[in-house]
Motif scaffolding. Structure first.
Motif, PDB file in Angstrom:
ATOM      1  N   ALA A 218       0.479  -1.420   0.131  1.00 55.76           N
ATOM      2  CA  ALA A 218       0.309  -0.183   0.042  1.00 55.76           C
ATOM      3  C   ALA A 218       0.571   1.358  -0.192  1.00 55.76           C
ATOM      4  CB  ALA A 218      -0.724  -0.227   1.130  1.00 55.76           C
ATOM      5  N   GLN A 219       2.223   1.844   0.474  1.00 54.09           N
ATOM      6  CA  GLN A 219       2.997   2.394   0.724  1.00 54.09           C
ATOM      7  C   GLN A 219       3.270   2.151  -0.244  1.00 54.09           C
ATOM      8  OE1 GLN A 219       6.720   1.973   3.863  1.00 54.09           O
ATOM      9  NE2 GLN A 219       6.354   4.213   3.471  1.00 54.09           N
ATOM     10  N   ARG A 220       4.253   1.348  -1.274  1.00 56.04           N
ATOM     11  CA  ARG A 220       4.833   1.260  -1.981  1.00 56.04           C
ATOM     12  C   ARG A 220       3.688   1.806  -3.389  1.00 56.04           C
ATOM     13  NH1 ARG A 220       5.815  -4.045  -6.138  1.00 56.04           N
ATOM     14  NH2 ARG A 220       6.368  -2.636  -8.676  1.00 56.04           N
ATOM     15  N   PHE A 221       2.859   1.684  -3.209  1.00 59.61           N
ATOM     16  CA  PHE A 221       1.908   1.798  -4.530  1.00 59.61           C
ATOM     17  C   PHE A 221       1.068   3.388  -4.569  1.00 59.61           C
ATOM     18  CE2 PHE A 221       1.224  -2.527  -5.643  1.00 59.61           C
ATOM     19  CZ  PHE A 221       2.531  -2.443  -7.108  1.00 59.61           C
ATOM     20  N   GLY A 222       1.172   3.924  -2.864  1.00 61.32           N
ATOM     21  CA  GLY A 222       0.215   5.046  -2.674  1.00 61.32           C
ATOM     22  C   GLY A 222      -0.622   4.918  -2.485  1.00 61.32           C
ATOM     23  N   VAL A 223      -1.555   3.359  -1.946  1.00 61.76           N
ATOM     24  CA  VAL A 223      -3.072   3.977  -2.476  1.00 61.76           C
ATOM     25  C   VAL A 223      -3.480   3.359  -0.500  1.00 61.76           C
ATOM     26  CG1 VAL A 223      -3.387   3.225  -4.491  1.00 61.76           C
ATOM     27  CG2 VAL A 223      -2.621   1.689  -3.235  1.00 61.76           C
ATOM     28  N   SER A 224      -4.873   3.203  -0.329  1.00 59.98           N
ATOM     29  CA  SER A 224      -4.959   2.448   1.450  1.00 59.98           C
ATOM     30  C   SER A 224      -4.945   0.295   0.969  1.00 59.98           C
ATOM     31  CB  SER A 224      -6.552   2.349   1.263  1.00 59.98           C
ATOM     32  OG  SER A 224      -7.210   1.851   0.476  1.00 59.98           O
ATOM     33  N   ARG A 225      -4.980  -0.016   1.758  1.00 58.91           N
ATOM     34  CA  ARG A 225      -4.584  -1.321   1.931  1.00 58.91           C
ATOM     35  C   ARG A 225      -5.974  -2.357   1.279  1.00 58.91           C
ATOM     36  NH1 ARG A 225      -2.441  -2.938   8.409  1.00 58.91           N
ATOM     37  NH2 ARG A 225      -2.166  -5.302   6.399  1.00 58.91           N
ATOM     38  N   MET A 226      -7.034  -1.306   1.256  1.00 59.22           N
ATOM     39  CA  MET A 226      -7.953  -2.435   0.417  1.00 59.22           C
ATOM     40  C   MET A 226      -7.668  -2.461  -1.317  1.00 59.22           C
ATOM     41  SD  MET A 226     -10.678  -3.527   0.594  1.00 59.22           S
ATOM     42  CE  MET A 226     -11.591  -3.144   1.926  1.00 59.22           C
ATOM     43  N   PRO A 227      -7.549  -1.868  -1.465  1.00 60.25           N
ATOM     44  CA  PRO A 227      -7.337  -1.903  -3.533  1.00 60.25           C
ATOM     45  C   PRO A 227      -5.974  -3.205  -3.102  1.00 60.25           C
ATOM     46  CG  PRO A 227      -6.348   0.106  -3.180  1.00 60.25           C
ATOM     47  CD  PRO A 227      -7.458  -0.154  -2.216  1.00 60.25           C
ATOM     48  N   VAL A 228      -5.114  -3.072  -2.400  1.00 59.36           N
ATOM     49  CA  VAL A 228      -4.037  -4.093  -1.983  1.00 59.36           C
ATOM     50  C   VAL A 228      -4.164  -5.179  -2.043  1.00 59.36           C
ATOM     51  CG1 VAL A 228      -1.473  -4.611  -1.298  1.00 59.36           C
ATOM     52  CG2 VAL A 228      -1.893  -2.427  -1.877  1.00 59.36           C
ATOM     53  N   ARG A 229      -5.119  -5.517  -0.970  1.00 65.09           N
ATOM     54  CA  ARG A 229      -5.930  -7.071   0.070  1.00 65.09           C
ATOM     55  C   ARG A 229      -6.932  -7.717  -2.068  1.00 65.09           C
ATOM     56  NH1 ARG A 229      -8.663  -5.209   3.742  1.00 65.09           N
ATOM     57  NH2 ARG A 229      -6.701  -5.246   4.917  1.00 65.09           N
ATOM     58  N   GLU A 230      -7.401  -6.839  -2.343  1.00 68.88           N
ATOM     59  CA  GLU A 230      -8.675  -6.867  -3.621  1.00 68.88           C
ATOM     60  C   GLU A 230      -7.559  -7.810  -4.529  1.00 68.88           C
ATOM     61  OE1 GLU A 230     -10.861  -3.913  -4.478  1.00 68.88           O
ATOM     62  OE2 GLU A 230     -11.837  -3.905  -3.265  1.00 68.88           O
ATOM     63  N   ALA A 231      -6.831  -6.969  -4.582  1.00 72.31           N
ATOM     64  CA  ALA A 231      -5.344  -6.974  -6.079  1.00 72.31           C
ATOM     65  C   ALA A 231      -4.976  -8.531  -5.720  1.00 72.31           C
ATOM     66  CB  ALA A 231      -4.455  -6.592  -6.840  1.00 72.31           C
ATOM     67  N   LEU A 232      -4.346  -8.873  -4.206  1.00 69.25           N
ATOM     68  CA  LEU A 232      -4.294 -10.356  -3.904  1.00 69.25           C
ATOM     69  C   LEU A 232      -5.368 -11.348  -4.082  1.00 69.25           C
ATOM     70  CD1 LEU A 232      -1.508  -9.114  -0.088  1.00 69.25           C
ATOM     71  CD2 LEU A 232      -1.203  -9.314  -3.251  1.00 69.25           C
ATOM     72  N   LYS A 233      -5.832 -10.832  -3.481  1.00 69.78           N
ATOM     73  CA  LYS A 233      -7.071 -12.316  -3.544  1.00 69.78           C
ATOM     74  C   LYS A 233      -7.390 -12.376  -5.205  1.00 69.78           C
ATOM     75  CE  LYS A 233      -9.629 -13.469  -1.231  1.00 69.78           C
ATOM     76  NZ  LYS A 233      -9.328 -14.779  -0.872  1.00 69.78           N
ATOM     77  N   GLU A 234      -7.573 -11.388  -6.275  1.00 69.97           N
ATOM     78  CA  GLU A 234      -6.911 -11.921  -7.389  1.00 69.97           C
ATOM     79  C   GLU A 234      -6.378 -12.251  -8.334  1.00 69.97           C
ATOM     80  OE1 GLU A 234      -6.414  -9.520 -11.784  1.00 69.97           O
ATOM     81  OE2 GLU A 234      -8.003  -8.573 -10.675  1.00 69.97           O
ATOM     82  N   LEU A 235      -4.762 -12.528  -7.969  1.00 75.79           N
ATOM     83  CA  LEU A 235      -3.347 -12.700  -7.789  1.00 75.79           C
ATOM     84  C   LEU A 235      -3.191 -14.555  -7.602  1.00 75.79           C
ATOM     85  CD1 LEU A 235      -0.795 -10.183  -7.391  1.00 75.79           C
ATOM     86  CD2 LEU A 235      -2.349 -11.302  -9.524  1.00 75.79           C
ATOM     87  N   GLU A 236      -4.242 -15.170  -5.490  1.00 74.85           N
ATOM     88  CA  GLU A 236      -4.527 -15.671  -5.557  1.00 74.85           C
ATOM     89  C   GLU A 236      -5.344 -16.926  -6.067  1.00 74.85           C
ATOM     90  OE1 GLU A 236      -6.146 -17.700  -1.192  1.00 74.85           O
ATOM     91  OE2 GLU A 236      -7.255 -16.443  -1.918  1.00 74.85           O
TER      92      GLU A 236
END
Length: 251
Positions: free
Chosen positions: A67-85
């Motif tokens: 989230a820090q790397r991409f400058g976003v909240s954790r929610m889109p990161v969590r959603e992206a990781l679920k998609e990658l899973e």
């Protein structure tokens, strides 16, 4: 485990960068979204990092640091990781976190043998049963596949390749076979493996020629030729993938 490098940046360097303060260039911009969502942009970048070797197989991914790397909240990161899973790029383990998927070479190659039989039968049935609508959709997908080769678009090629094989399974007109095909795709983590092998020098061009032989046989309703061409395609992919997983997974 040996760690692959991409563009001179090792997986270890990536791991260090996750802990570093995000640079001004890190936050995602509207250009990065490319018409999609923030989640899509994050998933696309992480997929590229994994396939290129910038992130090592087995690496732990931190939601907070991403989230820090991409400058976003954790929610889109969590959603992206679920998609990658779901696509087979990562595993999410309760109380442990998210890790880049480790794959067994023996399991991958065994499943490719099963895939050869399943997809060979799908191509045979599709050649026998495909109506004009299915053939037209196959032709349209082949145009998109050729365009991805011309553009050197590895990710676009992999995604279009997946749609083409799904369409052939649909054209087989056998729901039970389609169910087996989709289960096999999940077990093989096809998105990840296709992305890996597609990046081999000249693989997109070779794969396109193999697909052209398959579709030509389906178009002319030559079931024997369709099955033979599909089996040859899967066999070639298995051979080229065997070399890649030996390098990337140190297996």
């Amino acid at each position: 485990m040996a760690r692959a490098q991409a563009g001179g940046r090792s997986a270890g360097a990536y791991q260090e960068s996750q802990g570093a303060v995000a640079s001004p260039q890190s936050p995602l911009t509207l250009d990065d979204l490319d018409g999609g969502s923030m989640k899509d942009a994050i998933a696309r970048q992480l997929r590229q990092d994994i396939v290129s070797g910038a992130i090592a197989y087995g690496e732990k991914l931190s939601e907070a640091r991403l989230a820090q790397r991409f400058g976003v909240s954790r929610m889109p990161v969590r959603e992206a990781l679920k998609e990658l899973e779901g696509a087979g790029f990562v595993t999410i383990e309760r109380r442990r976190g998210t890790f880049v998927k480790r794959l067994s070479r023996h399991e991958i190659l065994d499943l490719f043998e099963v895939r050869e039989a399943v997809e060979g039968m799908a191509a045979r049935l599709c050649a026998n049963r495909a109506n004009n609508e299915i053939v037209a959709r196959l032709d349209e997908t082949m145009i998109a596949l050729a365009a991805a080769v011309a553009a050197g678009d590895n990710d676009g090629y992999s995604a279009t390749d997946e749609r083409l094989h799904e369409l052939i399974a649909e054209g087989a007109g056998n729901d039970r076979l389609t169910d087996h095909y989709r289960l096999l795709v999940q077990q093989l983590h096809r998105g990840l493996l296709s992305s890996i092998v597609t990046r081999r020098t000249g693989r997109m061009e070779r794969s396109l020629a193999e697909h052209q032989a398959i579709i030509q046989a389906i178009r002319t309703h030559d079931a024997d030729a369709a099955e033979q061409a599909m089996r040859a395609h899967v066999q070639q992919g298995r051979l080229e993938l065997a070399d890649e997983v030996s390098v990337k997974f140190s297996l």
